[in-house]
Motif scaffolding. Structure first.
Motif, PDB file in Angstrom:
ATOM      1  N   LEU A   1      14.818  36.572 -18.153  1.00  0.00           N
ATOM      2  CA  LEU A   1      15.832  36.776 -17.128  1.00  0.00           C
ATOM      3  C   LEU A   1      15.190  37.163 -15.801  1.00  0.00           C
ATOM      4  CD1 LEU A   1      18.573  38.675 -19.169  1.00  0.00           C
ATOM      5  CD2 LEU A   1      18.451  36.233 -18.629  1.00  0.00           C
ATOM      6  N   GLN A   2      14.147  37.985 -15.859  1.00  0.00           N
ATOM      7  CA  GLN A   2      13.451  38.370 -14.635  1.00  0.00           C
ATOM      8  C   GLN A   2      12.754  37.176 -14.011  1.00  0.00           C
ATOM      9  OE1 GLN A   2      13.683  41.301 -13.133  1.00  0.00           O
ATOM     10  NE2 GLN A   2      12.441  40.519 -11.442  1.00  0.00           N
ATOM     11  N   TRP A   3      12.165  36.313 -14.839  1.00  0.00           N
ATOM     12  CA  TRP A   3      11.511  35.111 -14.313  1.00  0.00           C
ATOM     13  C   TRP A   3      12.513  34.201 -13.618  1.00  0.00           C
ATOM     14  CZ3 TRP A   3       8.599  34.062 -19.548  1.00  0.00           C
ATOM     15  CH2 TRP A   3       7.547  34.980 -19.660  1.00  0.00           C
ATOM     16  N   LEU A   4      13.724  34.139 -14.150  1.00  0.00           N
ATOM     17  CA  LEU A   4      14.766  33.340 -13.499  1.00  0.00           C
ATOM     18  C   LEU A   4      15.108  33.911 -12.129  1.00  0.00           C
ATOM     19  CD1 LEU A   4      17.088  32.683 -16.536  1.00  0.00           C
ATOM     20  CD2 LEU A   4      16.153  30.892 -15.073  1.00  0.00           C
ATOM     21  N   LEU A   5      15.262  35.224 -12.060  1.00  0.00           N
ATOM     22  CA  LEU A   5      15.581  35.862 -10.781  1.00  0.00           C
ATOM     23  C   LEU A   5      14.467  35.661  -9.760  1.00  0.00           C
ATOM     24  CD1 LEU A   5      17.134  39.207 -12.094  1.00  0.00           C
ATOM     25  CD2 LEU A   5      18.349  37.305 -11.016  1.00  0.00           C
ATOM     26  N   GLU A   6      13.220  35.632 -10.244  1.00  0.00           N
ATOM     27  CA  GLU A   6      12.072  35.421  -9.361  1.00  0.00           C
ATOM     28  C   GLU A   6      11.801  33.940  -9.112  1.00  0.00           C
ATOM     29  OE1 GLU A   6       8.931  37.378 -11.428  1.00  0.00           O
ATOM     30  OE2 GLU A   6       9.636  39.405 -10.929  1.00  0.00           O
ATOM     31  N   ARG A   7      12.607  33.080  -9.738  1.00  0.00           N
ATOM     32  CA  ARG A   7      12.452  31.626  -9.650  1.00  0.00           C
ATOM     33  C   ARG A   7      11.084  31.158 -10.160  1.00  0.00           C
ATOM     34  NH1 ARG A   7      16.669  29.372  -6.789  1.00  0.00           N
ATOM     35  NH2 ARG A   7      17.877  30.805  -5.498  1.00  0.00           N
ATOM     36  N   ARG A   8      10.542  31.910 -11.090  1.00  0.00           N
ATOM     37  CA  ARG A   8       9.305  31.478 -11.750  1.00  0.00           C
ATOM     38  C   ARG A   8       9.595  30.364 -12.743  1.00  0.00           C
ATOM     39  NH1 ARG A   8       5.236  35.494 -15.172  1.00  0.00           N
ATOM     40  NH2 ARG A   8       4.284  33.894 -16.473  1.00  0.00           N
TER      41      ARG A   8
ATOM     42  N   LEU B   1       8.095  39.808  -1.125  1.00  0.00           N
ATOM     43  CA  LEU B   1       8.192  38.448  -0.587  1.00  0.00           C
ATOM     44  C   LEU B   1       7.910  37.366  -1.621  1.00  0.00           C
ATOM     45  CD1 LEU B   1       6.497  38.847   2.924  1.00  0.00           C
ATOM     46  CD2 LEU B   1       8.930  38.779   2.371  1.00  0.00           C
ATOM     47  N   LEU B   2       7.283  37.721  -2.732  1.00  0.00           N
ATOM     48  CA  LEU B   2       6.943  36.709  -3.739  1.00  0.00           C
ATOM     49  C   LEU B   2       8.167  35.955  -4.253  1.00  0.00           C
ATOM     50  CD1 LEU B   2       4.882  35.284  -5.527  1.00  0.00           C
ATOM     51  CD2 LEU B   2       5.071  37.187  -7.152  1.00  0.00           C
TER      52      LEU B   2
ATOM     53  N   SER C   1       8.736  31.907  -4.127  1.00  0.00           N
ATOM     54  CA  SER C   1       9.054  31.116  -5.320  1.00  0.00           C
ATOM     55  C   SER C   1      10.348  30.346  -5.128  1.00  0.00           C
ATOM     56  CB  SER C   1       9.155  32.035  -6.539  1.00  0.00           C
ATOM     57  OG  SER C   1       7.938  32.711  -6.782  1.00  0.00           O
ATOM     58  N   GLY C   2      11.328  30.979  -4.480  1.00  0.00           N
ATOM     59  CA  GLY C   2      12.591  30.293  -4.225  1.00  0.00           C
ATOM     60  C   GLY C   2      12.420  29.102  -3.302  1.00  0.00           C
ATOM     61  N   MET C   3      11.616  29.260  -2.251  1.00  0.00           N
ATOM     62  CA  MET C   3      11.371  28.147  -1.327  1.00  0.00           C
ATOM     63  C   MET C   3      10.640  27.013  -2.032  1.00  0.00           C
ATOM     64  SD  MET C   3      10.328  30.431   2.015  1.00  0.00           S
ATOM     65  CE  MET C   3       9.978  29.020   3.086  1.00  0.00           C
ATOM     66  N   LEU C   4       9.687  27.358  -2.896  1.00  0.00           N
ATOM     67  CA  LEU C   4       8.956  26.324  -3.631  1.00  0.00           C
ATOM     68  C   LEU C   4       9.878  25.610  -4.617  1.00  0.00           C
ATOM     69  CD1 LEU C   4       5.668  28.310  -4.329  1.00  0.00           C
ATOM     70  CD2 LEU C   4       5.907  26.338  -2.810  1.00  0.00           C
ATOM     71  N   GLY C   5      10.801  26.365  -5.239  1.00  0.00           N
ATOM     72  CA  GLY C   5      11.747  25.740  -6.154  1.00  0.00           C
ATOM     73  C   GLY C   5      12.668  24.766  -5.449  1.00  0.00           C
ATOM     74  N   LEU C   6      13.149  25.139  -4.250  1.00  0.00           N
ATOM     75  CA  LEU C   6      14.012  24.243  -3.484  1.00  0.00           C
ATOM     76  C   LEU C   6      13.249  23.005  -3.031  1.00  0.00           C
ATOM     77  CD1 LEU C   6      15.978  26.841  -1.316  1.00  0.00           C
ATOM     78  CD2 LEU C   6      16.848  25.487  -3.240  1.00  0.00           C
TER      79      LEU C   6
END
Length: 305
Positions: free
Chosen positions: A134-141, A64-65, A69-74
């Motif tokens: 690349l992984q951080w991008l996918l995780e929206r970190r 769920l992390l 992260s995606g919701m926080l980015g939006l």
């Protein structure tokens, strides 16, 4: 469920502790613990495991992390777009950077120009390997990251191209050659760096059906170069990753034959859904590339001899 709860959950997971997360947020540890417990209660699952002062994600917490992260980015993108509509320039830009090519060659000049235009934007930089970025991008970190192209999973903006070079001790017999082949390097003790272009180097040998004599596996580029400088091994790195210095006496770099090119650029998940801060950074970099400004940065920095 609130954005504050999601933010606290994501930060505790990143910092691996309630105390450090509370200090970062400027609130009490009990407040952090309460927010996570309330989120877990609403979801009906345990997100974090508390073990001897450390915190670990549960399996469902790890799943769920990225959602959080995606919701926080939006939400951050919405805040920035609203601020732009009010004529303000506020927000946060999170950049993922790897190795000297991006962190030392490209990023300083880009950030200097970005801050001139957007002084109100807070910039946060995470540094790791190219695969970590690349992984951080996918995780929206992170919102935008430097990567070796092509990367079909992401929106890409090519920036610079360089070549892979063999790095040899200064007195090595191959150092007098104008270029070096992969086959010639296979007869020497080889140092493979765990940073930057390690995956590309491994693929080069595999594609040529060659097996290097890997004697050393170094975690950092500088330790790899130090091993070469002592005369203990040879290696292959990207030319732009070599340290900036006015002279080289302990090792030399030679182009590979046949030549192997590498392209580095900026990538993001989706330009349309990116925050205004991230889009403006990408647009600035793209404009500088078209106008030749990036070449000027590299010239000013100085390429290795």
């Amino acid at each position: 469920m609130t954005l504050t709860q999601l933010e606290i959950f994501a930060l505790v997971a990143e910092m691996q502790g309630f105390t450090v997360a509370a200090a970062r947020l400027g609130i009490s540890q009990s407040g952090v613990s309460h927010a996570v417990r309330e989120l877990e209660r609403e979801l009906g699952v345990e997100l974090l495991l508390r073990r001897q002062g450390r915190v670990e994600l549960t399996d469902i917490g790890r799943q769920l992390l990225p959602r959080a992260s995606g919701m926080l980015g939006l939400a951050e993108a919405m805040r920035q777009e609203a601020a732009d509509a009010r004529g303000l320039r506020r927000g946060t830009l999170r950049i993922g950077s790897f190795g000297p090519t991006s962190s030392m060659r490209l990023l300083p000049g880009l950030l200097a120009r970005y801050r001139e235009q957007y002084p109100g934007i807070e910039v946060r930089i995470d540094e790791g390997t190219d695969s970590q970025v690349l992984q951080w991008l996918l995780e929206r970190r992170v919102d935008v990251g430097f990567a070796v192209l092509p990367e079909p999973r992401f929106a890409c903006c090519p920036l610079v191209e360089d070549q892979m070079v063999a790095v040899l001790p200064a007195g090595h017999p191959l150092a007098a050659r104008p270029h070096v082949t992969l086959g010639e390097l296979c007869g020497e003790p080889f140092a493979l760096t765990g940073a930057g272009s390690a995956e590309l180097v491994t693929r080069l040998f595999q594609a040529a059906r060659l097996q290097p004599n890997i004697r050393y596996r170094c975690g950092q580029l500088l330790s790899t170069l130090e091993t070469v400088a002592r005369g203990e091994a040879v290696t292959i790195v990207a030319e732009l990753s070599l340290p900036l210095r006015s002279y080289v006496t302990d090792y030399v770099s030679k182009p590979l034959h046949p030549a192997v090119r590498r392209q580095v650029g900026l990538v993001m998940l989706d330009e349309e859904q990116a925050s205004p801060a991230a889009r403006s950074f990408l647009q600035l970099a793209s404009r500088l590339r078209r106008e030749g400004g990036l070449d000027g940065m590299l010239t000013e920095a100085g390429r290795p001899a």
